[in-house]
Scaffold this motif. Structure first.
Motif, PDB file in Angstrom:
ATOM      1  N   GLN A 145      35.510  34.513  55.588  1.00 29.97           N
ATOM      2  CA  GLN A 145      36.745  33.873  55.873  1.00 29.97           C
ATOM      3  C   GLN A 145      37.870  34.201  55.095  1.00 29.97           C
ATOM      4  N   LEU A 146      37.509  34.312  53.704  1.00 32.22           N
ATOM      5  CA  LEU A 146      38.681  34.605  52.524  1.00 32.22           C
ATOM      6  C   LEU A 146      39.075  35.953  52.751  1.00 32.22           C
ATOM      7  N   GLN A 147      38.242  36.904  53.399  1.00 33.11           N
ATOM      8  CA  GLN A 147      38.716  38.191  53.470  1.00 33.11           C
ATOM      9  C   GLN A 147      39.459  38.301  54.754  1.00 33.11           C
ATOM     10  N   THR A 148      39.185  37.618  55.803  1.00 36.24           N
ATOM     11  CA  THR A 148      40.040  37.637  56.894  1.00 36.24           C
ATOM     12  C   THR A 148      41.497  36.913  56.728  1.00 36.24           C
ATOM     13  N   HIS A 149      41.406  35.811  55.740  1.00 35.53           N
ATOM     14  CA  HIS A 149      42.752  35.297  55.281  1.00 35.53           C
ATOM     15  C   HIS A 149      43.552  36.440  54.217  1.00 35.53           C
ATOM     16  N   ALA A 150      42.785  37.023  53.593  1.00 37.03           N
ATOM     17  CA  ALA A 150      43.428  38.396  52.794  1.00 37.03           C
ATOM     18  C   ALA A 150      44.262  39.196  53.756  1.00 37.03           C
ATOM     19  N   ARG A 151      43.445  39.778  54.740  1.00 37.26           N
ATOM     20  CA  ARG A 151      44.020  40.612  55.762  1.00 37.26           C
ATOM     21  C   ARG A 151      45.103  40.265  56.234  1.00 37.26           C
ATOM     22  N   ARG A 152      45.196  38.949  56.784  1.00 35.25           N
ATOM     23  CA  ARG A 152      46.299  38.414  57.274  1.00 35.25           C
ATOM     24  C   ARG A 152      47.640  38.277  56.536  1.00 35.25           C
ATOM     25  N   LEU A 153      47.334  38.105  55.059  1.00 32.42           N
ATOM     26  CA  LEU A 153      48.244  38.106  54.040  1.00 32.42           C
ATOM     27  C   LEU A 153      48.976  39.485  54.081  1.00 32.42           C
ATOM     28  N   LEU A 154      47.979  40.486  53.883  1.00 38.68           N
ATOM     29  CA  LEU A 154      48.480  41.899  53.984  1.00 38.68           C
ATOM     30  C   LEU A 154      49.621  42.258  54.967  1.00 38.68           C
ATOM     31  N   GLY A 155      49.004  41.682  56.189  1.00 37.58           N
ATOM     32  CA  GLY A 155      49.873  41.744  57.347  1.00 37.58           C
ATOM     33  C   GLY A 155      51.624  41.214  57.127  1.00 37.58           C
ATOM     34  N   GLU A 156      51.242  39.999  56.589  1.00 38.14           N
ATOM     35  CA  GLU A 156      52.531  39.249  56.312  1.00 38.14           C
ATOM     36  C   GLU A 156      53.580  39.919  55.478  1.00 38.14           C
ATOM     37  N   HIS A 157      52.789  40.401  54.255  1.00 41.27           N
ATOM     38  CA  HIS A 157      53.579  41.011  52.944  1.00 41.27           C
ATOM     39  C   HIS A 157      53.478  42.433  52.996  1.00 41.27           C
ATOM     40  N   ARG A 158      54.486  43.208  53.746  1.00 46.73           N
ATOM     41  CA  ARG A 158      54.185  44.769  53.917  1.00 46.73           C
ATOM     42  C   ARG A 158      54.405  45.389  52.510  1.00 46.73           C
ATOM     43  N   SER A 159      54.960  44.715  51.415  1.00 46.45           N
ATOM     44  CA  SER A 159      55.278  45.579  50.321  1.00 46.45           C
ATOM     45  C   SER A 159      54.038  45.313  49.463  1.00 46.45           C
ATOM     46  N   CYS A 160      53.079  44.713  49.809  1.00 45.54           N
ATOM     47  CA  CYS A 160      51.829  44.629  48.919  1.00 45.54           C
ATOM     48  C   CYS A 160      50.810  45.642  49.433  1.00 45.54           C
ATOM     49  N   HIS A 161      50.005  46.208  48.512  1.00 47.23           N
ATOM     50  CA  HIS A 161      49.037  47.124  48.548  1.00 47.23           C
ATOM     51  C   HIS A 161      47.580  46.567  48.879  1.00 47.23           C
ATOM     52  N   ALA A 162      47.520  45.485  48.202  1.00 46.92           N
ATOM     53  CA  ALA A 162      46.057  44.874  48.292  1.00 46.92           C
ATOM     54  C   ALA A 162      46.233  43.366  48.034  1.00 46.92           C
ATOM     55  N   VAL A 163      44.984  42.732  48.288  1.00 43.18           N
ATOM     56  CA  VAL A 163      44.872  41.249  48.051  1.00 43.18           C
ATOM     57  C   VAL A 163      43.639  41.092  46.982  1.00 43.18           C
ATOM     58  N   GLU A 164      43.794  40.641  46.034  1.00 41.70           N
ATOM     59  CA  GLU A 164      42.516  40.272  45.099  1.00 41.70           C
ATOM     60  C   GLU A 164      42.226  38.754  45.538  1.00 41.70           C
ATOM     61  N   VAL A 165      40.841  38.436  45.879  1.00 39.13           N
ATOM     62  CA  VAL A 165      40.483  37.338  45.999  1.00 39.13           C
ATOM     63  C   VAL A 165      39.793  36.749  44.522  1.00 39.13           C
ATOM     64  N   TRP A 166      40.298  35.750  43.921  1.00 41.51           N
ATOM     65  CA  TRP A 166      39.723  35.234  42.743  1.00 41.51           C
ATOM     66  C   TRP A 166      38.887  33.870  42.950  1.00 41.51           C
ATOM     67  N   ARG A 167      38.023  33.462  41.972  1.00 41.91           N
ATOM     68  CA  ARG A 167      37.410  32.079  42.076  1.00 41.91           C
ATOM     69  C   ARG A 167      37.372  32.038  40.752  1.00 41.91           C
ATOM     70  N   GLY A 168      38.029  30.935  40.164  1.00 36.59           N
ATOM     71  CA  GLY A 168      37.928  30.636  38.695  1.00 36.59           C
ATOM     72  C   GLY A 168      38.414  32.332  38.053  1.00 36.59           C
ATOM     73  N   GLY A 169      37.742  32.571  37.033  1.00 33.15           N
ATOM     74  CA  GLY A 169      37.902  33.745  36.195  1.00 33.15           C
ATOM     75  C   GLY A 169      37.131  34.944  36.899  1.00 33.15           C
ATOM     76  N   ALA A 170      36.521  34.632  38.093  1.00 38.54           N
ATOM     77  CA  ALA A 170      35.828  35.808  38.626  1.00 38.54           C
ATOM     78  C   ALA A 170      36.616  36.739  39.873  1.00 38.54           C
ATOM     79  N   LEU A 171      36.727  38.062  39.909  1.00 35.53           N
ATOM     80  CA  LEU A 171      37.387  38.720  41.045  1.00 35.53           C
ATOM     81  C   LEU A 171      36.063  38.775  42.364  1.00 35.53           C
ATOM     82  N   LEU A 172      36.295  38.222  43.420  1.00 34.56           N
ATOM     83  CA  LEU A 172      35.090  38.243  44.218  1.00 34.56           C
ATOM     84  C   LEU A 172      35.439  39.590  45.056  1.00 34.56           C
TER      85      LEU A 172
END
Length: 71
Positions: free
Chosen positions: A38-65
């Motif tokens: 579900q977080l990956q789906t949300h990240a893809r939606r953010l990429l669609g909304e923010h065309r200047s962004c190359h990637a979305v990183e999903v973090w929980r605490g200090g860990a890159l998921l």
């Protein structure tokens, strides 16, 4: 703060960083912790909304998921 509350905000939420190709993160979004899919789906939606962004990183605490890059 309520007595007995032991769950920290870092455990309840994930941070999604919309990252440009130069490494700058102009957009930061918080999402409730849920299934990674579900977080990956949300990240893809953010990429669609923010065309200047190359990637979305999903973090929980200090860990890159995950890091979802634009196709």
């Amino acid at each position: 703060m309520e007595e007995g509350l032991t769950i920290s905000a870092a455990e309840e939420y994930c941070t999604l960083l919309c990252v440009r190709a130069d490494g700058v993160a102009p957009v930061v979004d918080l999402a409730p912790w849920t299934e990674l899919e579900q977080l990956q789906t949300h990240a893809r939606r953010l990429l669609g909304e923010h065309r200047s962004c190359h990637a979305v990183e999903v973090w929980r605490g200090g860990a890159l998921l995950d890091r979802i890059e634009r196709d």
